[in-house]
Design a protein around this motif. Structure first.
Motif, PDB file in Angstrom:
ATOM      1  N   PHE A   1       1.365  -9.592  -3.826  1.00 45.72           N
ATOM      2  CA  PHE A   1       0.128  -8.761  -3.274  1.00 45.72           C
ATOM      3  C   PHE A   1      -0.902  -9.383  -3.873  1.00 45.72           C
ATOM      4  CE2 PHE A   1       3.651  -6.040  -3.712  1.00 45.72           C
ATOM      5  CZ  PHE A   1       3.706  -5.388  -2.507  1.00 45.72           C
TER       6      PHE A   1
ATOM      7  N   TYR B   1      -4.310  -8.777  -5.785  1.00 45.88           N
ATOM      8  CA  TYR B   1      -4.984  -7.642  -6.587  1.00 45.88           C
ATOM      9  C   TYR B   1      -6.419  -8.157  -6.837  1.00 45.88           C
ATOM     10  CZ  TYR B   1      -0.390  -6.121  -7.701  1.00 45.88           C
ATOM     11  OH  TYR B   1       1.111  -5.508  -7.462  1.00 45.88           O
TER      12      TYR B   1
ATOM     13  N   ARG C   1       8.456  -1.352   0.791  1.00 48.44           N
ATOM     14  CA  ARG C   1       8.301  -2.254   0.047  1.00 48.44           C
ATOM     15  C   ARG C   1       9.400  -2.260  -1.066  1.00 48.44           C
ATOM     16  NH1 ARG C   1       5.624  -7.208   0.607  1.00 48.44           N
ATOM     17  NH2 ARG C   1       3.915  -6.715   1.792  1.00 48.44           N
TER      18      ARG C   1
ATOM     19  N   ASP D   1       3.791   2.501   1.199  1.00 51.86           N
ATOM     20  CA  ASP D   1       3.747   1.367   1.519  1.00 51.86           C
ATOM     21  C   ASP D   1       2.647   0.515   1.406  1.00 51.86           C
ATOM     22  OD1 ASP D   1       6.374   0.670   2.259  1.00 51.86           O
ATOM     23  OD2 ASP D   1       5.850  -0.173   4.144  1.00 51.86           O
ATOM     24  N   ARG D   2       1.446   1.530   1.773  1.00 54.11           N
ATOM     25  CA  ARG D   2       0.056   0.801   1.529  1.00 54.11           C
ATOM     26  C   ARG D   2      -0.414   0.607  -0.157  1.00 54.11           C
ATOM     27  NH1 ARG D   2      -2.123   3.725   6.080  1.00 54.11           N
ATOM     28  NH2 ARG D   2      -1.697   2.111   7.900  1.00 54.11           N
TER      29      ARG D   2
ATOM     30  N   LYS E   1       7.319  -2.186   8.941  1.00 48.68           N
ATOM     31  CA  LYS E   1       8.288  -1.285   8.850  1.00 48.68           C
ATOM     32  C   LYS E   1       8.315  -0.189  10.173  1.00 48.68           C
ATOM     33  CE  LYS E   1      10.119   2.359   6.089  1.00 48.68           C
ATOM     34  NZ  LYS E   1       9.803   3.261   4.920  1.00 48.68           N
ATOM     35  N   PHE E   2       7.049   0.360  10.323  1.00 49.74           N
ATOM     36  CA  PHE E   2       6.852   1.164  11.261  1.00 49.74           C
ATOM     37  C   PHE E   2       6.675   0.723  12.631  1.00 49.74           C
ATOM     38  CE2 PHE E   2       5.188   2.650   7.220  1.00 49.74           C
ATOM     39  CZ  PHE E   2       6.226   3.544   7.117  1.00 49.74           C
TER      40      PHE E   2
ATOM     41  N   SER F   1       5.716   7.823   3.271  1.00 54.22           N
ATOM     42  CA  SER F   1       6.086   6.740   3.050  1.00 54.22           C
ATOM     43  C   SER F   1       5.296   5.640   3.263  1.00 54.22           C
ATOM     44  CB  SER F   1       7.376   6.563   3.883  1.00 54.22           C
ATOM     45  OG  SER F   1       6.879   6.747   5.248  1.00 54.22           O
ATOM     46  N   LEU F   2       4.270   6.099   4.674  1.00 56.56           N
ATOM     47  CA  LEU F   2       3.009   5.087   4.708  1.00 56.56           C
ATOM     48  C   LEU F   2       2.187   4.992   3.558  1.00 56.56           C
ATOM     49  CD1 LEU F   2       2.340   3.794   7.139  1.00 56.56           C
ATOM     50  CD2 LEU F   2       0.621   5.554   7.617  1.00 56.56           C
TER      51      LEU F   2
ATOM     52  N   ALA G   1       1.884  -0.017  -2.192  1.00 52.04           N
ATOM     53  CA  ALA G   1       2.822  -0.521  -3.035  1.00 52.04           C
ATOM     54  C   ALA G   1       2.487  -1.569  -4.177  1.00 52.04           C
ATOM     55  CB  ALA G   1       3.811  -1.448  -1.927  1.00 52.04           C
ATOM     56  N   GLY G   2       1.264  -2.450  -3.947  1.00 50.55           N
ATOM     57  CA  GLY G   2       0.923  -3.244  -4.995  1.00 50.55           C
ATOM     58  C   GLY G   2       0.727  -2.427  -6.035  1.00 50.55           C
ATOM     59  N   SER G   3      -0.300  -1.367  -5.839  1.00 51.13           N
ATOM     60  CA  SER G   3      -0.510  -0.908  -7.340  1.00 51.13           C
ATOM     61  C   SER G   3       0.672  -0.128  -8.038  1.00 51.13           C
ATOM     62  CB  SER G   3      -1.367   0.301  -7.038  1.00 51.13           C
ATOM     63  OG  SER G   3      -2.385  -0.172  -6.079  1.00 51.13           O
TER      64      SER G   3
END
Lengths: 371, 334, 357
Positions: free
Chosen positions: B104, B106, B238, A17-18, C72-73, A13-14, A20-22
């Motif tokens: 975001f 890019y 997200r 989230d990191r 979130k964390f 999940s980390l 997410a953009g892609s």
């Protein structure tokens, strides 16, 4: 009270989230790359070749720019560019008027303090525009238009007609007349009809022997006549069918834009003594101008692709009178001239990109800058 | 404005509205009554009013829905599946991309774009000149691309940002389908997917994706960020934020886009003409096919056109209350 | 839980919005970030929240370094200025949303939402939608959503600024009560110094991305370390007289006041309105004329013009002086602050006695 605590920071999940953009962009990017970029390059490759079916597959023979040369200067010039006609006295007048307008624009640019390079560029562009205008006039007025001129007629004449009527209807629907909601729904209907269906419907309607307007036609002494035999009437019918479908699109967006204008501004203008026309010219129009420019751009982009209507309504005829560039490419494909088809399609792409971007830079972008 | 007060202008305004309503409705009316006419009633010259100057007949409807049954219903079903799937796909992928672009930052290195084009070119040369099997070439090109990007990424300086990506996605709409349709045809031929519904679904979704991105980008940009930040604080990922916060807030835009894309795929003609021949025939092709060698079969055609309009009107009525707002945001802010 | 920021820096482009900030919030403490708009207080809150990323430095919650973790964390609850209620969810669903995200069973969720709603007295509104609520009720929903789970800390971004004055003072009391009852660490951003004074255990005054002073509200008010803090905290603001200090005497125009401060060519004498008293025009510290007189209800705020400066003081509500009449003021010698106008720091000897916080 619930002591829920932090969610466990799991690796998956980390990571999600990191990145997410892609992840959000990926599906669209992959689909567009596969179905637009690759075919675009492949199509260009194809346009430089002659395509032939051989036993068990096909064969491509490299022919260089031949397919393009044929369209622009060779045997297919009449089909693509058309045939230029005689000089006509009226052209002089039009060209002088256009030149005057361009010189006025140049003068304004110079007053605004555009640099020398900018002025030279503008002069060259204006000269090129004049030459093109001259050629265009000679082709469409006294000559025989090819598919390029026909497409431009559809885009400019059709676009202007659709915008004028669409804006007019939107203004009427926001002018405080009752029943606005009913008319809105009704006016939206044509957008939902398939272009193929519209083509057939207009073929029925324009049938002057058994169609609904036949008695009227006969009453006014019309002969048993087919509009499909006259090039300009055939083009008119295509434009009418296209407009019937797309006026609702312009109507609905202009309607929303007009309703979005702050009513207090209009009221303030009226308090200051403006009449209806002045309210429109000084309050409503400046406010809806960006939306108007955008909707015209969208419409023009779509209009360049017109194919269903001329194909079914007139089959491109009489002759090539109603053939659009897209239909031209399709016709070439049908005769298995895949290279020629790709070349026409590519020229269509170039024309529509150049005109769309010019329109964007000259009209849409400045209109937004005002806000 | 003016007509509100001044009586003659008011009347002229109503006259214009009624006139345009007639322009809009009469062709539809004519199509509708033609579908209830017999061939002799169509060919015998214009009849305008059912029950008054001609006796309506159900023969066209009976022929299409009973005699032909599957030959009519299969294209209808095909059209429905293609429109539904491609619209859902386009709206989902487009909304995701639009959301991503509005939320975001890019940066895509120009170098990696160049490498991608290089890999594509090498693969094409390998396939065309050396006769390499295309899946092998594609896999090798992808591998080359990823390795090269990994190796060269630190040295790349210039890059493109969100607005460039947005422009790239939206500009796909300028592309006339006729430019890309031949390679797409050959591509599906290679994949043995010609004349199948998935081929149409994917193609339509791609063609309509730019519209979704265009409209939804402005929609998401106009949404307040607080709600999403609040959800992030409360522990939403997200994707969860997108699905449970952003999408519901943008439902007006989604409804409008859904309807627009549905109309475009449901009515699409050119791509279907290329990509489907028999099994995956869609409704527009069926309508066009009524222009048979015996001359146009106006009565069948009209019935089919009516059959095509009804589902769209039903969908529009379902989504109508969202529509005006949905169109506005996309149009005004562009 | 404890929150700490270690030497945090943040730039927006060339704009250094958070400048070497060190901050500690102890377990259960109510910390206020106070400053004018644009001072970086909201950015600091968003850095703690994880909505922005630090360019340099560390953020620690409890014992965990969360600098690189997404929001979130971090297990924080935030109340936004706009309340950020989901318009498509009912009040109950809004409050229970954080629990739904943690896959708490529906029954428990309803129970918890009800309890949280009861704590902020909106248990009867659970089935409504946000658009059907008043501003104050929405505020309570946002609060309930924050307390429904026990987060590591509350973050609040000007939560009361959209309420009207009456409701604001009421909610202030209630907020403080709830926070102390739950004992959850709270970081609270505001530009309103009355909120800062009344709510905070400790106030952090920020100026242009830097911490100007940290301390309990009383100390911030009663012993400002810099001219900025003195000027920003207090309403009406502290009186300021420009002049110079030579050998223990402050000179401004014709007036002079004995002070306990180092020599300084460009000095500012600061004095709170409550430490200024009216005097006969002849024997006050400063003499001038009445510039304005405003009845505040329980007292009258009189502004006196002397030279170029205006001095405000509070006096009896029945004060009847007219504009332009001569007026004198006397300063409370024990409550004078002297600053160097160049760098804004204190130069009087009281400051050294109080020690640097």
């Amino acid at each position: 009270m619930n002591a829920a605590g932090p969610p466990p920071a799991g690796r998956w999940s980390l990571w999600a989230d990191r990145n997410a953009g892609s992840i959000f962009l990926l599906p669209a990017a992959v689909v567009v790359l596969a179905f637009s970029l690759f075919p675009l390059l492949a199509s260009f490759y194809l346009s430089l070749h002659r395509f032939k079916f051989v036993s068990g597959g096909f064969e491509l023979r490299h022919v260089g720019w031949l397919n393009y040369k044929k369209l622009l200067f060779g045997s297919q010039q009449y089909h693509f560019l058309g045939t230029a006609g005689e000089w006509h006295a009226a052209f002089t007048f039009v060209v002088v008027a256009a030149a005057a307008a361009l010189i006025f624009c140049l003068y304004r640019a110079a007053r605004r303090g555009v640099g020398a390079a900018g002025i030279v560029g503008r002069v060259l562009a204006a000269a090129a525009l004049l030459v093109l205008l001259l050629l265009f006039l000679r082709i469409i007025v006294t000559g025989v238009p090819g598919t390029l001129a026909t497409t431009l007629v559809y885009v400019f004449a059709g676009g202007a007609l659709q915008f004028a009527i669409g804006l007019g209807l939107a203004l009427l629907c926001t002018s405080g007349l009752r029943g606005g909601n009913f008319f809105r729904v009704v006016f939206f209907l044509p957008l939902m009809v398939t272009p193929v269906g519209i083509a057939y419907a207009f073929r029925m309607l324009s049938d002057m022997s058994k169609g609904p307007f036949a008695p009227l036609w006969k009453f006014f002494g019309g002969e048993n006549f087919s509009w499909a035999a006259d090039p300009w009437q055939a083009r008119m019918v295509v434009i009418i069918g296209d407009s019937w479908q797309w006026i609702p699109f312009i109507f609905i967006i202009m309607l929303a834009a007009i309703e979005n204008v702050d009513n207090e501004q209009r009221e303030a203008a009226r308090m200051d003594g403006a009449d209806a026309w002045q309210v429109f010219a000084h309050v409503t129009w400046p406010a809806v101008m960006p939306a108007a420019a955008t909707v015209v751009l969208i419409r023009a982009i779509e209009a360049f692709k017109i194919i269903d209507l001329p194909n079914i309504l007139t089959n491109g005829g009489p002759g090539i009178a109603t053939e659009s560039m897209a239909l031209h490419a399709f016709a070439a494909w049908r005769t298995l001239d895949l290279g020629g088809s790709a070349a026409v399609a590519y020229l269509l792409l170039v024309v529509s990109v150049v005109l769309s971007i010019s329109f964007f830079n000259l009209v849409v972008a400045p209109s937004r800058r005002l806000r | 404005m003016a007509p509100a007060g001044f009586r003659p202008l008011r009347i002229a305004g109503y006259a214009a509205l009624v006139l345009w309503s007639a322009v809009v409705l009469f062709p539809l009316y004519w199509v509708a009554i033609t579908s209830f006419k017999t061939p002799s009633q169509v060919n015998g010259g214009p009849y305008y009013l059912p029950f008054v100057d001609f006796m309506p007949s159900l023969h066209a409807w009976v022929y299409l829905l009973v005699d032909l049954r599957n030959d009519t219903l299969r294209p209808f079903f095909n059209s429905f599946v293609v429109a539904l799937c491609s619209t859902v796909l386009a709206v989902l992928a487009g909304a995701m991309a639009a959301y991503g672009l509005s939320r975001f930052r890019y940066r895509v290195h120009l170098g990696s774009i160049g490498l991608f084009l290089l890999a594509l070119g090498l693969a094409a040369v390998a396939v065309v000149q050396a006769g390499v099997h295309w899946p092998v070439a594609a896999a090798a090109a992808l591998a080359f691309f990823f390795l090269a990007v990994r190796a060269l990424a630190p040295r790349m300086r210039r890059s493109v940002g969100n607005q460039d990506i947005l422009f790239w996605l939206i500009s796909q709409r300028i592309l006339p389908p006729v430019v890309v349709v031949i390679p797409v045809y050959l591509m599906f031929q290679q994949l043995n997917m010609l004349d199948t519904l998935p081929a149409l679904v994917v193609t339509y979704a791609t063609v309509n994706l730019p519209i979704v991105v265009w409209i939804m980008y402005d929609f998401f940009n106009a949404l307040p960020r607080d709600l999403e930040e609040s959800a992030a604080m409360d522990g939403a990922s997200r994707m969860v934020i997108f699905l449970t916060v952003a999408l519901p807030l943008a439902r007006a835009g989604l409804a409008a886009v859904f309807l627009l894309v549905w109309i475009l795929s449901w009515n699409e003609y050119l791509l279907a003409l290329f990509l489907s021949t028999a099994d995956s025939q869609t409704m527009p092709l069926l309508v066009a096919a009524q222009n048979a060698t015996r001359g146009p079969q106006w009565w069948y055609m009209s019935a089919l056109i009516v059959l095509m309009i009804v589902p769209v009107i039903a969908l529009a009525m379902l989504l109508m209350r969202f529509i005006r707002r949905g169109f506005l945001v996309g149009a005004v802010k562009g | 839980m404890r929150i700490a920021m270690r030497n945090v820096n943040k730039w927006f482009g060339a704009n250094h919005v958070v400048n070497h900030v060190n901050l500690e919030a102890e377990e259960g403490e109510f910390v206020i970030l106070l400053g004018p708009s644009g001072c970086g207080k909201t950015t600091i809150l968003r850095l703690i929240a994880g909505l922005e990323q630090c360019d340099e430095g560390q953020i620690i919650i409890g014992e965990r370094d969360v600098t690189a973790l997404p929001p979130k964390f971090r297990d924080l609850a935030m109340v936004f200025q706009s309340y950020a209620l989901y318009p498509h969810k009912t009040v109950a669903d809004n409050i229970a949303f954080p629990l739904a995200l943690r896959r708490v069973p529906a029954g428990e969720r309803r129970q918890a939402a009800h309890e949280a709603a009861a704590q902020v007295k909106i248990a009867d509104l659970l089935e409504r939608y946000p658009r059907q609520l008043s501003g104050g009720q929405r505020q309570r929903v946002a609060l309930a959503r924050a307390i429904v789970r026990r987060p590591a800390a509350f973050l609040m971004d000007e939560p009361l600024s959209n309420l009207d004055a009456r409701l604001r003072s009421h909610m202030r009391a209630e907020l403080k009560n709830i926070q102390k009852r739950l004992g959850i660490t709270t970081v609270y951003v505001t530009h309103d110094q009355i909120e800062a004074m009344t709510l905070g255990d400790r106030v952090v005054v920020l100026n242009q991305g830097e911490v100007s002073q940290v301390g309990p509200p009383g100390e911030i008010y009663g012993n400002p370390r810099t001219l900025f803090v003195a000027d920003f905290v207090g309403s009406p603001p502290m009186n300021q007289v420009r002049g110079r200090v030579r050998q223990g005497v402050f000179y401004a125009g014709d007036s002079k006041v004995a002070v306990d401060a180092a020599d300084c060519e460009h000095a500012v004498l600061g004095v709170r309105t409550e430490d200024v008293a009216p005097a006969a025009a002849a024997d006050g510290d400063f003499a001038g004329v009445i510039y304005a007189s405003e009845l505040l209800g329980d007292c009258t705020l009189v502004t006196c013009q002397t030279g170029d400066t205006l001095l405000a003081l509070k006096t009896d509500k029945n004060f009847a002086g007219g504009i332009g009449e001569p007026f004198g003021v006397r300063l409370n010698r024990d409550r004078l602050f002297l600053f160097d106008a160049n760098h804004g720091r204190r130069i009087d000897n009281n400051a050294r006695r109080a020690g640097k916080p």
